[in-house]
Write a protein that holds these residues in place. Structure first.
Motif, PDB file in Angstrom:
ATOM      1  N   ASP A  31       0.821  -1.210   0.000  1.00  0.00           N
ATOM      2  CA  ASP A  31       0.000   0.000   0.000  1.00  0.00           C
ATOM      3  C   ASP A  31       0.854   1.259   0.000  1.00  0.00           C
ATOM      4  OD1 ASP A  31      -2.269  -1.555   0.058  1.00  0.00           O
ATOM      5  OD2 ASP A  31      -2.699  -1.205   2.183  1.00  0.00           O
ATOM      6  N   GLN A  32       2.064   1.179   0.514  1.00  0.00           N
ATOM      7  CA  GLN A  32       2.944   2.342   0.603  1.00  0.00           C
ATOM      8  C   GLN A  32       3.795   2.554  -0.641  1.00  0.00           C
ATOM      9  OE1 GLN A  32       2.418   4.430   3.034  1.00  0.00           O
ATOM     10  NE2 GLN A  32       0.872   2.945   3.584  1.00  0.00           N
ATOM     11  N   GLY A  33       3.788   1.612  -1.583  1.00  0.00           N
ATOM     12  CA  GLY A  33       4.572   1.769  -2.797  1.00  0.00           C
ATOM     13  C   GLY A  33       6.061   1.604  -2.600  1.00  0.00           C
ATOM     14  N   THR A  34       6.472   0.918  -1.555  1.00  0.00           N
ATOM     15  CA  THR A  34       7.889   0.784  -1.239  1.00  0.00           C
ATOM     16  C   THR A  34       8.677   0.157  -2.383  1.00  0.00           C
ATOM     17  OG1 THR A  34       7.321   0.556   1.070  1.00  0.00           O
ATOM     18  CG2 THR A  34       9.533  -0.099   0.446  1.00  0.00           C
ATOM     19  N   PHE A  35       8.160  -0.921  -2.959  1.00  0.00           N
ATOM     20  CA  PHE A  35       8.859  -1.576  -4.064  1.00  0.00           C
ATOM     21  C   PHE A  35       9.077  -0.592  -5.211  1.00  0.00           C
ATOM     22  CE2 PHE A  35       8.869  -3.902  -8.094  1.00  0.00           C
ATOM     23  CZ  PHE A  35       9.909  -4.782  -7.882  1.00  0.00           C
ATOM     24  N   SER A  36       8.051   0.135  -5.569  1.00  0.00           N
ATOM     25  CA  SER A  36       8.175   1.074  -6.683  1.00  0.00           C
ATOM     26  C   SER A  36       9.154   2.200  -6.357  1.00  0.00           C
ATOM     27  CB  SER A  36       6.810   1.629  -7.089  1.00  0.00           C
ATOM     28  OG  SER A  36       6.218   2.324  -6.024  1.00  0.00           O
ATOM     29  N   ASP A  37       9.302   2.548  -5.086  1.00  0.00           N
ATOM     30  CA  ASP A  37      10.279   3.561  -4.691  1.00  0.00           C
ATOM     31  C   ASP A  37      11.708   3.078  -4.934  1.00  0.00           C
ATOM     32  OD1 ASP A  37       8.323   5.356  -3.866  1.00  0.00           O
ATOM     33  OD2 ASP A  37       8.376   4.652  -1.797  1.00  0.00           O
ATOM     34  N   TRP A  38      11.953   1.799  -4.764  1.00  0.00           N
ATOM     35  CA  TRP A  38      13.291   1.239  -4.971  1.00  0.00           C
ATOM     36  C   TRP A  38      13.548   0.924  -6.437  1.00  0.00           C
ATOM     37  CZ3 TRP A  38      16.070  -2.143  -0.948  1.00  0.00           C
ATOM     38  CH2 TRP A  38      15.999  -1.548   0.318  1.00  0.00           C
ATOM     39  N   ASP A  39      12.506   0.731  -7.214  1.00  0.00           N
ATOM     40  CA  ASP A  39      12.629   0.434  -8.639  1.00  0.00           C
ATOM     41  C   ASP A  39      12.886   1.738  -9.377  1.00  0.00           C
ATOM     42  OD1 ASP A  39      12.485  -0.570 -11.201  1.00  0.00           O
ATOM     43  OD2 ASP A  39      10.311  -0.913 -11.148  1.00  0.00           O
ATOM     44  N   LEU A  40      14.129   2.166  -9.360  1.00  0.00           N
ATOM     45  CA  LEU A  40      14.491   3.499  -9.824  1.00  0.00           C
ATOM     46  C   LEU A  40      14.223   3.729 -11.306  1.00  0.00           C
ATOM     47  CD1 LEU A  40      17.842   3.936  -7.864  1.00  0.00           C
ATOM     48  CD2 LEU A  40      15.528   4.647  -7.206  1.00  0.00           C
ATOM     49  N   ASN A  41      14.320   2.689 -12.123  1.00  0.00           N
ATOM     50  CA  ASN A  41      14.077   2.868 -13.553  1.00  0.00           C
ATOM     51  C   ASN A  41      12.666   2.439 -13.959  1.00  0.00           C
ATOM     52  OD1 ASN A  41      14.257   0.099 -13.529  1.00  0.00           O
ATOM     53  ND2 ASN A  41      16.069  -0.028 -14.831  1.00  0.00           N
ATOM     54  N   ASP A 100      17.259  -4.231  -9.785  1.00  0.00           N
ATOM     55  CA  ASP A 100      18.555  -4.858 -10.031  1.00  0.00           C
ATOM     56  C   ASP A 100      19.492  -4.559  -8.861  1.00  0.00           C
ATOM     57  OD1 ASP A 100      19.790  -2.318 -10.430  1.00  0.00           O
ATOM     58  OD2 ASP A 100      19.416  -2.411 -12.589  1.00  0.00           O
ATOM     59  N   GLU A 101      20.669  -5.129  -8.902  1.00  0.00           N
ATOM     60  CA  GLU A 101      21.578  -4.991  -7.771  1.00  0.00           C
ATOM     61  C   GLU A 101      22.013  -3.547  -7.541  1.00  0.00           C
ATOM     62  OE1 GLU A 101      25.312  -7.353  -5.714  1.00  0.00           O
ATOM     63  OE2 GLU A 101      24.707  -7.882  -7.744  1.00  0.00           O
ATOM     64  N   ASP A 102      22.179  -2.782  -8.602  1.00  0.00           N
ATOM     65  CA  ASP A 102      22.558  -1.372  -8.439  1.00  0.00           C
ATOM     66  C   ASP A 102      21.461  -0.594  -7.726  1.00  0.00           C
ATOM     67  OD1 ASP A 102      25.025  -1.736  -9.668  1.00  0.00           O
ATOM     68  OD2 ASP A 102      24.284  -1.160 -11.651  1.00  0.00           O
ATOM     69  N   GLU A 103      20.209  -0.813  -8.123  1.00  0.00           N
ATOM     70  CA  GLU A 103      19.095  -0.144  -7.452  1.00  0.00           C
ATOM     71  C   GLU A 103      19.024  -0.562  -5.985  1.00  0.00           C
ATOM     72  OE1 GLU A 103      15.774   0.335 -10.943  1.00  0.00           O
ATOM     73  OE2 GLU A 103      16.281  -1.695 -10.321  1.00  0.00           O
ATOM     74  N   PHE A 104      19.211  -1.845  -5.740  1.00  0.00           N
ATOM     75  CA  PHE A 104      19.172  -2.401  -4.389  1.00  0.00           C
ATOM     76  C   PHE A 104      20.232  -1.756  -3.499  1.00  0.00           C
ATOM     77  CE2 PHE A 104      20.428  -5.693  -1.298  1.00  0.00           C
ATOM     78  CZ  PHE A 104      19.204  -6.076  -0.784  1.00  0.00           C
ATOM     79  N   ASN A 105      21.423  -1.601  -4.044  1.00  0.00           N
ATOM     80  CA  ASN A 105      22.540  -1.061  -3.271  1.00  0.00           C
ATOM     81  C   ASN A 105      22.476   0.451  -3.105  1.00  0.00           C
ATOM     82  OD1 ASN A 105      23.721  -3.569  -2.816  1.00  0.00           O
ATOM     83  ND2 ASN A 105      24.813  -3.500  -4.765  1.00  0.00           N
ATOM     84  N   GLU A 106      21.636   1.114  -3.888  1.00  0.00           N
ATOM     85  CA  GLU A 106      21.547   2.579  -3.865  1.00  0.00           C
ATOM     86  C   GLU A 106      21.218   3.127  -2.475  1.00  0.00           C
ATOM     87  OE1 GLU A 106      21.980   6.271  -5.553  1.00  0.00           O
ATOM     88  OE2 GLU A 106      22.281   4.378  -6.594  1.00  0.00           O
ATOM     89  N   LEU A 107      20.433   2.399  -1.685  1.00  0.00           N
ATOM     90  CA  LEU A 107      20.056   2.906  -0.370  1.00  0.00           C
ATOM     91  C   LEU A 107      21.086   2.626   0.710  1.00  0.00           C
ATOM     92  CD1 LEU A 107      16.230   2.273  -0.313  1.00  0.00           C
ATOM     93  CD2 LEU A 107      17.452   4.402  -0.651  1.00  0.00           C
ATOM     94  N   GLY A 108      22.059   1.774   0.426  1.00  0.00           N
ATOM     95  CA  GLY A 108      23.165   1.603   1.338  1.00  0.00           C
ATOM     96  C   GLY A 108      22.949   0.671   2.523  1.00  0.00           C
TER      97      GLY A 108
END
Length: 121
Positions: free
Chosen positions: A44-54, A60-68
């Motif tokens: 409901d919060q759209g968390t997945f879509s927030d991490w799906d940068l493209n 992908d792993e780069d998007e995953f690692n973006e938040l540190g």
């Protein structure tokens, strides 16, 4: 870019009371947060879509690692295809904070997710 992503997620969480309290998420009142209860809240919060940068529907792993966060991408990528779909993402978050590995979060595990965790806003 990382600061903007974190700020966006924090703003999304802060703009709703969905993460206000463990008891609000525990729909059946049994003192545990099941995966279904958790998935509904997170989706409901759209968390997945927030991490799906493209915005391709996968992380992908780069998007995953973006938040540190110090999480192992390969462990979350259950089907080993190099991408996380929403199911793998939410499973990864859920199992990361299921400290006693019993398949349910108690209020302490909820607090851990919020204390410098993914739900920390």
């Amino acid at each position: 870019m990382r600061k903007e992503i974190i700020f966006g997620i924090a703003l999304a969480f802060a703009s709703t009371s969905a993460f206000a309290a463990f008891s609000d998420q525990d729909a059946n009142g049994n003192g545990q947060l099941s995966k279904d209860e958790f998935y509904g809240t997170m989706a409901d919060q759209g968390t997945f879509s927030d991490w799906d940068l493209n915005s391709d529907g996968l992380i992908d792993e780069d998007e995953f690692n973006e938040l540190g966060y110090d999480w192992d991408y390969a462990t979350w990528d259950a089907n080993d295809d190099g991408y996380l779909d929403s199911g793998e993402f939410y499973d990864g978050v859920y199992t990361t904070y299921d400290a006693d590995e019993n398949g349910h979060w108690d209020d302490g595990e909820w607090d851990d997710a919020g204390d410098a965790g993914i739900l920390d806003v």
